[in-house]
Design a protein around this motif. Structure first.
Motif, PDB file in Angstrom:
ATOM      1  N   GLY A  61       0.842  -1.257  -0.130  1.00  0.00           N
ATOM      2  CA  GLY A  61       0.258   0.001  -0.136  1.00  0.00           C
ATOM      3  C   GLY A  61       0.921   1.297   0.081  1.00  0.00           C
ATOM      4  N   LEU A  62       2.158   1.228   0.125  1.00  0.00           N
ATOM      5  CA  LEU A  62       2.999   2.409   0.116  1.00  0.00           C
ATOM      6  C   LEU A  62       3.148   3.045  -0.981  1.00  0.00           C
ATOM      7  CD1 LEU A  62       4.527   4.081   2.243  1.00  0.00           C
ATOM      8  CD2 LEU A  62       6.492   2.636   1.653  1.00  0.00           C
ATOM      9  N   HIS A  63       2.934   4.134  -1.337  1.00  0.00           N
ATOM     10  CA  HIS A  63       2.944   4.959  -2.759  1.00  0.00           C
ATOM     11  C   HIS A  63       2.248   4.055  -3.857  1.00  0.00           C
ATOM     12  CE1 HIS A  63       6.102   7.395  -0.733  1.00  0.00           C
ATOM     13  NE2 HIS A  63       6.544   6.273  -0.449  1.00  0.00           N
ATOM     14  N   GLY A  64       1.047   3.554  -3.353  1.00  0.00           N
ATOM     15  CA  GLY A  64       0.358   2.632  -4.369  1.00  0.00           C
ATOM     16  C   GLY A  64       0.203   1.403  -4.063  1.00  0.00           C
ATOM     17  N   VAL A  65       0.428   0.385  -4.968  1.00  0.00           N
ATOM     18  CA  VAL A  65       0.316  -1.176  -4.500  1.00  0.00           C
ATOM     19  C   VAL A  65       1.135  -1.375  -3.576  1.00  0.00           C
ATOM     20  CG1 VAL A  65       0.251  -3.442  -5.712  1.00  0.00           C
ATOM     21  CG2 VAL A  65      -0.388  -1.285  -6.837  1.00  0.00           C
ATOM     22  N   ALA A  66       2.680  -1.107  -3.842  1.00  0.00           N
ATOM     23  CA  ALA A  66       3.651  -1.561  -2.576  1.00  0.00           C
ATOM     24  C   ALA A  66       4.919  -0.972  -3.153  1.00  0.00           C
ATOM     25  CB  ALA A  66       3.866  -3.412  -2.846  1.00  0.00           C
ATOM     26  N   SER A  67       5.817  -0.573  -2.166  1.00  0.00           N
ATOM     27  CA  SER A  67       6.947   0.231  -2.572  1.00  0.00           C
ATOM     28  C   SER A  67       8.012   0.025  -1.202  1.00  0.00           C
ATOM     29  CB  SER A  67       6.657   1.601  -2.529  1.00  0.00           C
ATOM     30  OG  SER A  67       7.795   2.398  -2.751  1.00  0.00           O
ATOM     31  N   SER A  68       9.379   0.193  -1.445  1.00  0.00           N
ATOM     32  CA  SER A  68      10.104   0.064  -0.575  1.00  0.00           C
ATOM     33  C   SER A  68      10.125   1.293   0.376  1.00  0.00           C
ATOM     34  CB  SER A  68      11.491   0.096  -0.943  1.00  0.00           C
ATOM     35  OG  SER A  68      12.567   0.225  -0.042  1.00  0.00           O
ATOM     36  N   PRO A  69      10.117   1.072   1.856  1.00  0.00           N
ATOM     37  CA  PRO A  69       9.837   2.288   2.888  1.00  0.00           C
ATOM     38  C   PRO A  69      11.276   2.742   2.629  1.00  0.00           C
ATOM     39  CG  PRO A  69      10.062  -0.005   4.201  1.00  0.00           C
ATOM     40  CD  PRO A  69       9.846  -0.223   2.631  1.00  0.00           C
ATOM     41  N   PHE A  70      12.476   2.397   2.523  1.00  0.00           N
ATOM     42  CA  PHE A  70      13.756   2.930   2.497  1.00  0.00           C
ATOM     43  C   PHE A  70      14.502   3.512   1.405  1.00  0.00           C
ATOM     44  CE2 PHE A  70      12.785   0.245   6.289  1.00  0.00           C
ATOM     45  CZ  PHE A  70      12.959   1.073   7.372  1.00  0.00           C
ATOM     46  N   PHE A  71      13.592   3.410   0.310  1.00  0.00           N
ATOM     47  CA  PHE A  71      14.326   3.767  -1.154  1.00  0.00           C
ATOM     48  C   PHE A  71      14.835   5.267  -0.820  1.00  0.00           C
ATOM     49  CE2 PHE A  71      14.072   5.840  -5.272  1.00  0.00           C
ATOM     50  CZ  PHE A  71      14.724   4.694  -5.995  1.00  0.00           C
ATOM     51  N   GLY A  72      16.285   5.229  -1.469  1.00  0.00           N
ATOM     52  CA  GLY A  72      17.029   6.537  -1.318  1.00  0.00           C
ATOM     53  C   GLY A  72      17.757   6.764  -0.088  1.00  0.00           C
ATOM     54  N   GLN A  73      17.420   5.815   0.743  1.00  0.00           N
ATOM     55  CA  GLN A  73      18.310   6.060   2.167  1.00  0.00           C
ATOM     56  C   GLN A  73      19.854   5.574   1.893  1.00  0.00           C
ATOM     57  OE1 GLN A  73      17.397   6.607   5.420  1.00  0.00           O
ATOM     58  NE2 GLN A  73      15.463   7.465   4.643  1.00  0.00           N
ATOM     59  N   PRO A  74      20.690   6.365   2.654  1.00  0.00           N
ATOM     60  CA  PRO A  74      22.237   5.901   2.392  1.00  0.00           C
ATOM     61  C   PRO A  74      22.509   4.641   2.901  1.00  0.00           C
ATOM     62  CG  PRO A  74      21.820   8.203   3.689  1.00  0.00           C
ATOM     63  CD  PRO A  74      20.711   7.654   3.524  1.00  0.00           C
ATOM     64  N   ALA A  75      23.435   4.105   2.239  1.00  0.00           N
ATOM     65  CA  ALA A  75      23.848   2.514   2.951  1.00  0.00           C
ATOM     66  C   ALA A  75      24.157   2.365   4.341  1.00  0.00           C
ATOM     67  CB  ALA A  75      24.960   1.918   2.009  1.00  0.00           C
ATOM     68  N   ASP A  76      24.667   3.406   4.781  1.00  0.00           N
ATOM     69  CA  ASP A  76      25.067   3.332   6.115  1.00  0.00           C
ATOM     70  C   ASP A  76      23.850   3.918   7.332  1.00  0.00           C
ATOM     71  OD1 ASP A  76      25.465   5.895   5.624  1.00  0.00           O
ATOM     72  OD2 ASP A  76      27.093   6.088   6.805  1.00  0.00           O
ATOM     73  N   ALA A  77      22.647   4.251   6.754  1.00  0.00           N
ATOM     74  CA  ALA A  77      21.790   4.752   7.759  1.00  0.00           C
ATOM     75  C   ALA A  77      20.965   3.587   8.568  1.00  0.00           C
ATOM     76  CB  ALA A  77      20.491   5.115   6.832  1.00  0.00           C
ATOM     77  N   ASN A  78      20.480   4.051   9.518  1.00  0.00           N
ATOM     78  CA  ASN A  78      19.875   3.078  10.319  1.00  0.00           C
ATOM     79  C   ASN A  78      18.262   3.036  10.186  1.00  0.00           C
ATOM     80  OD1 ASN A  78      21.863   2.093  11.727  1.00  0.00           O
ATOM     81  ND2 ASN A  78      21.817   3.882  13.298  1.00  0.00           N
ATOM     82  N   GLY A  79      17.708   4.128   9.336  1.00  0.00           N
ATOM     83  CA  GLY A  79      16.412   4.178   9.045  1.00  0.00           C
ATOM     84  C   GLY A  79      15.715   4.447  10.413  1.00  0.00           C
ATOM     85  N   TYR A  80      14.432   4.548  10.056  1.00  0.00           N
ATOM     86  CA  TYR A  80      13.293   4.953  11.107  1.00  0.00           C
ATOM     87  C   TYR A  80      13.212   3.741  12.012  1.00  0.00           C
ATOM     88  CZ  TYR A  80       8.676   5.424  13.350  1.00  0.00           C
ATOM     89  OH  TYR A  80       7.308   5.263  13.927  1.00  0.00           O
ATOM     90  N   MET A  81      13.488   4.135  13.341  1.00  0.00           N
ATOM     91  CA  MET A  81      13.492   3.405  14.541  1.00  0.00           C
ATOM     92  C   MET A  81      14.209   2.147  14.449  1.00  0.00           C
ATOM     93  SD  MET A  81       9.740   3.934  16.318  1.00  0.00           S
ATOM     94  CE  MET A  81      10.263   2.751  17.678  1.00  0.00           C
ATOM     95  N   ASN A  82      15.601   2.475  13.751  1.00  0.00           N
ATOM     96  CA  ASN A  82      16.617   1.478  13.343  1.00  0.00           C
ATOM     97  C   ASN A  82      16.091   0.213  12.739  1.00  0.00           C
ATOM     98  OD1 ASN A  82      18.941   2.799  14.613  1.00  0.00           O
ATOM     99  ND2 ASN A  82      18.237   1.966  16.793  1.00  0.00           N
ATOM    100  N   ARG A  83      15.090   0.474  11.785  1.00  0.00           N
ATOM    101  CA  ARG A  83      14.506  -0.724  11.093  1.00  0.00           C
ATOM    102  C   ARG A  83      15.348  -1.155   9.884  1.00  0.00           C
ATOM    103  NH1 ARG A  83       8.232  -0.771  10.337  1.00  0.00           N
ATOM    104  NH2 ARG A  83       8.741  -2.808   9.591  1.00  0.00           N
ATOM    105  N   LEU A  84      16.430  -0.386   9.538  1.00  0.00           N
ATOM    106  CA  LEU A  84      17.524  -0.701   8.575  1.00  0.00           C
ATOM    107  C   LEU A  84      18.568  -1.388   9.253  1.00  0.00           C
ATOM    108  CD1 LEU A  84      17.703   2.497   5.850  1.00  0.00           C
ATOM    109  CD2 LEU A  84      16.989   0.009   5.616  1.00  0.00           C
ATOM    110  N   ALA A  85      18.638  -1.731  10.461  1.00  0.00           N
ATOM    111  CA  ALA A  85      19.759  -2.254  11.345  1.00  0.00           C
ATOM    112  C   ALA A  85      19.213  -3.580  11.988  1.00  0.00           C
ATOM    113  CB  ALA A  85      20.215  -1.450  12.180  1.00  0.00           C
ATOM    114  N   CYS A  86      17.903  -3.950  11.601  1.00  0.00           N
ATOM    115  CA  CYS A  86      17.503  -4.929  12.346  1.00  0.00           C
ATOM    116  C   CYS A  86      16.820  -6.223  11.396  1.00  0.00           C
ATOM    117  CB  CYS A  86      16.373  -4.656  13.154  1.00  0.00           C
ATOM    118  SG  CYS A  86      16.777  -3.433  14.608  1.00  0.00           S
TER     119      CYS A  86
END
Length: 192
Positions: free
Chosen positions: A3-28
């Protein structure tokens, strides 16, 4: 995310490779409803059992999300890990036509509308993990203000009726008292 941006999408598109993301979700390591077919690993037996990717219905995309949702229906978890690094050769994305979107919605609309991996208070239209615009002024937990309530049980001699129910009903008429509990208790004990 479904449902993200239409049917489905990546929530972290465009994040730097070393980013932790929202609530550290890119590190878990975590469960999602679906992941991209760019890096999707499935046991061969399960892949064959489920009929593989549905290339007929979803020839231009979404067959990966469809497979993931079918796996979830069979009790499997869709696990995403930050410890896998994938280099994609092209950044070109295939535009989904309306027929494929409609087919996906027909099959999976309840899941798209309520993805357990994404908080329903967050926006599906804006940048990932932002509050829905209507909620930006602050969260109001109650639609109506909470009114004080009066709780009393009428006994067989109705003395409770005089002491609690009648004043409660009078207070409710002013809009300053909630008598829902009193009405329920009175009905349960035969009072009117």
């Amino acid at each position: 995310m479904l449902g993200l941006h239409g049917v489905a999408s990546s929530p972290f598109f465009g994040q730097p490779a070393d980013a932790n993301g929202y609530m550290n979700r890119l590190a878990c390591v975590q469960n999602y409803s679906a992941v991209s077919g760019v890096c999707l690993m499935v046991r061969r037996e399960l892949f064959d059992q489920l009929g593989g990717l549905d290339g007929e219905t979803f020839s231009t995309g979404l067959s990966d999300a469809d497979l993931c949702l079918r796996m979830r229906d069979h009790g499997y978890l869709i696990v995403w890990t930050p410890f896998a690094v994938v280099a994609k050769a092209t950044s070109q994305t295939v535009a989904l036509d309306e027929q494929h979107k409609d087919s996906f919605y027909e099959r999976w609309l309840p899941r798209v509308a309520n993805d357990p991996a994404y908080n329903h208070n967050l926006s599906l239209r804006m940048a990932s993990f932002n509050l829905e615009p209507g909620l930006r002024e602050g969260w109001v937990p109650f639609i109506q203000p909470v009114l004080p309530f009066c709780h009393g049980l009428a006994n067989q001699h109705h003395c409770g009726r005089t002491l609690s129910r009648q004043p409660a009903v009078q207070g409710a008429g002013t809009g300053r008292l909630d008598t829902g509990t009193v009405e329920l208790c009175a009905a349960e004990h035969g009072g009117a």
